[in-house]
Design a protein around this motif. Structure first.
Motif, PDB file in Angstrom:
ATOM      1  N   ASP A  12       0.458  -1.461  -0.292  1.00  0.00           N
ATOM      2  CA  ASP A  12      -0.078  -0.120   0.383  1.00  0.00           C
ATOM      3  C   ASP A  12       0.722   1.394  -0.492  1.00  0.00           C
ATOM      4  OD1 ASP A  12      -1.875  -1.602  -0.323  1.00  0.00           O
ATOM      5  OD2 ASP A  12      -2.158  -1.821   2.011  1.00  0.00           O
ATOM      6  N   ALA A  13       1.107   2.190   1.086  1.00  0.00           N
ATOM      7  CA  ALA A  13       1.864   3.300   0.791  1.00  0.00           C
ATOM      8  C   ALA A  13       3.032   3.296   1.789  1.00  0.00           C
ATOM      9  CB  ALA A  13       0.822   4.830   1.976  1.00  0.00           C
ATOM     10  N   VAL A  14       3.323   1.951   1.877  1.00  0.00           N
ATOM     11  CA  VAL A  14       4.300   1.729   2.826  1.00  0.00           C
ATOM     12  C   VAL A  14       5.072   1.318   1.823  1.00  0.00           C
ATOM     13  CG1 VAL A  14       5.974   0.894   4.875  1.00  0.00           C
ATOM     14  CG2 VAL A  14       2.822   1.515   5.117  1.00  0.00           C
ATOM     15  N   CYS A  15       6.980   1.866   1.791  1.00  0.00           N
ATOM     16  CA  CYS A  15       7.600   0.985   0.429  1.00  0.00           C
ATOM     17  C   CYS A  15       8.604   0.301   1.846  1.00  0.00           C
ATOM     18  CB  CYS A  15       8.263   2.554   0.381  1.00  0.00           C
ATOM     19  SG  CYS A  15       9.809   1.330  -0.833  1.00  0.00           S
ATOM     20  N   ILE A  16       9.170  -0.937   1.472  1.00  0.00           N
ATOM     21  CA  ILE A  16      10.136  -1.394   2.747  1.00  0.00           C
ATOM     22  C   ILE A  16      11.481  -1.638   1.249  1.00  0.00           C
ATOM     23  CG2 ILE A  16      10.915  -3.301   3.368  1.00  0.00           C
ATOM     24  CD1 ILE A  16       7.797  -3.692   3.918  1.00  0.00           C
ATOM     25  N   CYS A  17      12.587  -1.211   2.329  1.00  0.00           N
ATOM     26  CA  CYS A  17      13.628  -0.634   0.915  1.00  0.00           C
ATOM     27  C   CYS A  17      14.349  -2.216   1.769  1.00  0.00           C
ATOM     28  CB  CYS A  17      14.590   0.657   0.530  1.00  0.00           C
ATOM     29  SG  CYS A  17      16.200   0.196   0.798  1.00  0.00           S
ATOM     30  N   THR A  18      15.235  -3.474   1.535  1.00  0.00           N
ATOM     31  CA  THR A  18      16.062  -3.646   2.149  1.00  0.00           C
ATOM     32  C   THR A  18      17.305  -4.313   1.549  1.00  0.00           C
ATOM     33  OG1 THR A  18      14.466  -5.465   2.425  1.00  0.00           O
ATOM     34  CG2 THR A  18      16.579  -6.554   3.086  1.00  0.00           C
ATOM     35  N   ILE A  19      18.343  -4.007   2.417  1.00  0.00           N
ATOM     36  CA  ILE A  19      20.015  -3.495   1.309  1.00  0.00           C
ATOM     37  C   ILE A  19      20.466  -5.705   1.412  1.00  0.00           C
ATOM     38  CG2 ILE A  19      21.873  -2.984   2.168  1.00  0.00           C
ATOM     39  CD1 ILE A  19      20.607  -0.086   3.188  1.00  0.00           C
ATOM     40  N   ALA A  20      20.878  -5.965   0.783  1.00  0.00           N
ATOM     41  CA  ALA A  20      20.512  -7.304   0.507  1.00  0.00           C
ATOM     42  C   ALA A  20      22.222  -7.741   0.023  1.00  0.00           C
ATOM     43  CB  ALA A  20      19.796  -8.549  -0.181  1.00  0.00           C
ATOM     44  N   ALA A  21      22.749  -7.168   0.668  1.00  0.00           N
ATOM     45  CA  ALA A  21      24.596  -8.430   0.577  1.00  0.00           C
ATOM     46  C   ALA A  21      24.903  -9.196   1.773  1.00  0.00           C
ATOM     47  CB  ALA A  21      24.981  -6.826  -0.043  1.00  0.00           C
ATOM     48  N   PRO A  22      24.552 -10.352   1.413  1.00  0.00           N
ATOM     49  CA  PRO A  22      24.522 -11.399   2.462  1.00  0.00           C
ATOM     50  C   PRO A  22      26.280 -11.956   2.928  1.00  0.00           C
ATOM     51  CG  PRO A  22      23.393 -12.175   1.465  1.00  0.00           C
ATOM     52  CD  PRO A  22      23.062 -10.460   0.396  1.00  0.00           C
ATOM     53  N   LYS A  23      26.585 -11.709   1.647  1.00  0.00           N
ATOM     54  CA  LYS A  23      27.943 -12.370   2.111  1.00  0.00           C
ATOM     55  C   LYS A  23      28.482 -11.691   2.685  1.00  0.00           C
ATOM     56  CE  LYS A  23      28.228 -14.828  -2.253  1.00  0.00           C
ATOM     57  NZ  LYS A  23      28.417 -14.396  -3.847  1.00  0.00           N
ATOM     58  N   THR A  24      28.592 -10.012   2.579  1.00  0.00           N
ATOM     59  CA  THR A  24      29.527  -9.330   3.728  1.00  0.00           C
ATOM     60  C   THR A  24      28.615  -8.342   4.561  1.00  0.00           C
ATOM     61  OG1 THR A  24      28.946  -7.352   2.137  1.00  0.00           O
ATOM     62  CG2 THR A  24      31.259  -8.413   1.615  1.00  0.00           C
ATOM     63  N   LEU A  25      27.343  -9.673   5.163  1.00  0.00           N
ATOM     64  CA  LEU A  25      26.357  -8.921   6.412  1.00  0.00           C
ATOM     65  C   LEU A  25      25.873  -7.311   5.730  1.00  0.00           C
ATOM     66  CD1 LEU A  25      27.965  -9.988   9.563  1.00  0.00           C
ATOM     67  CD2 LEU A  25      26.562 -10.703   8.316  1.00  0.00           C
ATOM     68  N   ASN A  26      26.039  -6.512   4.647  1.00  0.00           N
ATOM     69  CA  ASN A  26      24.863  -6.079   4.280  1.00  0.00           C
ATOM     70  C   ASN A  26      26.692  -4.539   4.135  1.00  0.00           C
ATOM     71  OD1 ASN A  26      22.789  -7.600   4.146  1.00  0.00           O
ATOM     72  ND2 ASN A  26      22.087  -6.944   5.340  1.00  0.00           N
ATOM     73  N   ALA A  27      27.361  -4.603   4.211  1.00  0.00           N
ATOM     74  CA  ALA A  27      28.272  -3.838   4.368  1.00  0.00           C
ATOM     75  C   ALA A  27      28.135  -2.660   2.551  1.00  0.00           C
ATOM     76  CB  ALA A  27      29.421  -4.107   3.978  1.00  0.00           C
ATOM     77  N   LEU A  28      28.207  -1.439   3.245  1.00  0.00           N
ATOM     78  CA  LEU A  28      27.691  -0.735   2.066  1.00  0.00           C
ATOM     79  C   LEU A  28      29.231  -0.376   1.080  1.00  0.00           C
ATOM     80  CD1 LEU A  28      26.193   2.137   5.007  1.00  0.00           C
ATOM     81  CD2 LEU A  28      24.469   0.613   2.677  1.00  0.00           C
ATOM     82  N   ASN A  29      28.750  -0.723   0.169  1.00  0.00           N
ATOM     83  CA  ASN A  29      30.003  -0.194  -0.607  1.00  0.00           C
ATOM     84  C   ASN A  29      30.128   0.767  -1.674  1.00  0.00           C
ATOM     85  OD1 ASN A  29      28.252  -1.377  -3.025  1.00  0.00           O
ATOM     86  ND2 ASN A  29      29.699  -3.495  -2.198  1.00  0.00           N
ATOM     87  N   SER A  30      30.449   1.040  -2.760  1.00  0.00           N
ATOM     88  CA  SER A  30      29.656   2.424  -3.204  1.00  0.00           C
ATOM     89  C   SER A  30      29.022   1.674  -4.680  1.00  0.00           C
ATOM     90  CB  SER A  30      30.673   3.042  -4.213  1.00  0.00           C
ATOM     91  OG  SER A  30      31.974   1.828  -4.922  1.00  0.00           O
ATOM     92  N   VAL A  31      28.842   0.700  -4.534  1.00  0.00           N
ATOM     93  CA  VAL A  31      27.471   0.806  -5.547  1.00  0.00           C
ATOM     94  C   VAL A  31      26.607   0.086  -5.414  1.00  0.00           C
ATOM     95  CG1 VAL A  31      26.801  -1.679  -7.015  1.00  0.00           C
ATOM     96  CG2 VAL A  31      28.798  -1.445  -6.818  1.00  0.00           C
ATOM     97  N   ILE A  32      26.003   0.079  -4.031  1.00  0.00           N
ATOM     98  CA  ILE A  32      25.565  -0.491  -3.182  1.00  0.00           C
ATOM     99  C   ILE A  32      24.782   1.369  -2.879  1.00  0.00           C
ATOM    100  CG2 ILE A  32      23.694  -0.483  -0.789  1.00  0.00           C
ATOM    101  CD1 ILE A  32      25.989  -3.102  -0.322  1.00  0.00           C
ATOM    102  N   LEU A  33      25.533   1.992  -2.637  1.00  0.00           N
ATOM    103  CA  LEU A  33      25.831   3.635  -2.494  1.00  0.00           C
ATOM    104  C   LEU A  33      24.942   4.424  -3.943  1.00  0.00           C
ATOM    105  CD1 LEU A  33      28.632   5.012  -0.406  1.00  0.00           C
ATOM    106  CD2 LEU A  33      26.720   4.277   0.605  1.00  0.00           C
ATOM    107  N   GLY A  34      25.446   3.777  -4.042  1.00  0.00           N
ATOM    108  CA  GLY A  34      24.385   4.268  -5.927  1.00  0.00           C
ATOM    109  C   GLY A  34      23.659   4.249  -6.265  1.00  0.00           C
TER     110      GLY A  34
END
Ligand code: CO8
Length: 258
Positions: free
Chosen positions: A11-33
Motif C-alpha cells: 500500500d502506502a508503505v515502501c520497504i527497502c532492504t539492503i541485501a549483500a549477505p556475503k558481507t553482512l550488508n556492508a555498504l560499498n559504492s555500488v550500494i550507495l549508488g
C-alpha cells in the motif's frame, strides 16, 4: 535493476532492504549508488512512509565495506565519505518519515544509516556501534554529528572513542532506539507503525518532519517563527479542511495529501 536492494511496496508503505549477505550488508559504492537511484525514483506522493532494513537475521548493515576502503588514498577516502553522507542526508530530508528496522548489527556506516532515519526500531539481537577508530578512521557518514544529537555528547564520545557496540536494551536506555522487539515481530511492528503514520495527513506529517529537522539548530525565536509559518500553511491544504470537517461530523477521513 538493483543488485543489492530489494524494494517492496505494501500500500502506502515502501520497504527497502539492503541485501549483500556475503558481507553482512556492508555498504560499498555500488550500494550507495543504488540507494541514490532508489531515492531518485521514489514517489513520495504514493509512498507515505519508508522502512529501511537489512536482509537476514544477523545484520542490518555491518558498516561501510572495509575491503573497498582498505586501499583508498586521502582524496578517495574523502570522496567515499562524501558519497555516503550525501545519500544519508537525502534520506533524512525526504518529505516522508523513514523508519529503520534494525535487525542485527548496525555498526559504523550501518549505525549511521539508522541514525539518518527518523525513527529506529530494533530486534533484541541488535548491536549498535561506531567501531571506526579501531580501523584507524573516524565515523565518516555523519556519525560524529548525528550520534551526539541523538544520545548526547557524553555517550556519543564514549561509543566513538571506545568503539564498543551497545546491545539493544542499552540502545533503548540511551534513546538510540524507540522500541525493541523479538526478531520475528520487528517487521510487523515497523509496518504497523508505518501504517499509523500513513493514516495521517501526509502534508502535515511532512511539515512536522521539516519543522523538527530545521528548527533544531535555530535560535528559539526563529524556530518558533518557522513552526508558526508552516502551521499557517496547513490551513491552505484540503487535508486540513477535510480532517476538521470529518472530526466535527464524527466521520472517518481518508487524507488525499492535497
Ligand atoms: N566490510 C566488509 N566486509 C564485512 C564487513 C564490513 N564492514 N563486516 C562483515 N564483513 C564480512 C566479513 O569479512 C565476512 O566475510 P568472509 O565470510 O568472506 O570472511 C562476512 O562479512 C561475515 O562476517 P564475520 O565472519 O566477521 O561474522 P562474525 O559473526 O564473526 O562477526 C561482525 C560479525 C562483528 C559484524 C564482524 O563482521 C565485524 O566486526 N564487522 C566489521 C564491523 C565494522 O567494523 N564496521 C565498521 C566499518 S567502518 C565504517 O563503517 C565507516 C563508515 C564511514 C566510512 C567513511 C569512508 C571514508
Amino acid at each position: 535493476m538493483a543488485e543489492f536492494l530489494k524494494i517492496e511496496h505494501r500500500d502506502a508503505v515502501c520497504i527497502c532492504t539492503i541485501a549483500a549477505p556475503k558481507t553482512l550488508n556492508a555498504l560499498n559504492s555500488v550500494i550507495l549508488g543504488e540507494l541514490n537511484e532508489f531515492l531518485d525514483t521514489l514517489d513520495t506522493g504514493r509512498t507515505r512512509c519508508l522502512i529501511v532494513t537489512g536482509e537476514g537475521e544477523k545484520a542490518f548493515v555491518a558498516g561501510a565495506d572495509i575491503s573497498e576502503m582498505a586501499g583508498l588514498n586521502e582524496a578517495e577516502g574523502f570522496e567515499f565519505g562524501r558519497r555516503g553522507a550525501d545519500v544519508f542526508r537525502r534520506i533524512e530530508r525526504l518529505p516522508i518519515p523513514v523508519i529503520a528496522a534494525v535487525n542485527g548489527f548496525a555498526l559504523g556506516g550501518g549505525c549511521e544509516l539508522a541514525m539518518a532515519c527518523d525513527i529506529r526500531l530494533c530486534s533484541d539481537n541488535a548491536r549498535f556501534g561506531q567501531p571506526e577508530v579501531g580501523l584507524g578512521i573516524i565515523p565518516g557518514f555523519s556519525g560524529t554529528w548525528r550520534l551526539a544529537r541523538i544520545v548526547g555528547m557524553g555517550m556519543a564520545k564514549q561509543m566513538i572513542f571506545a568503539g564498543k557496540p551497545v546491545r539493544a536494551d542499552e540502545a533503548l536506555r540511551i534513546g538510540l532506539v524507540n522500541a525493541v522487539y523479538p526478531p520475528s515481530e520487528l517487521m510487523d511492528e515497523a509496518v504497523a507503525l508505518a501504517d499509523s503514520i500513513c493514516a495521517n495527513a501526509p502534508l502535515a506529517v511532512a511539515m512536522a518532519k521539516e519543522c523538527i529537522n530545521e528548527e533544531y539548530d535555530l535560535p528559539a525565536d526563529e524556530a518558533i517563527r518557522y513552526e508558526n509559518e508552516l502551521f499557517g500553511n496547513c490551513f491552505a491544504t484540503r487535508d486540513q479542511k477535510e480532517g476538521m470537517r470529518a472530526f466535527l461530523h464524527k466521520e472517518k477521513v481518508a487524507f488525499e495529501g492535497r
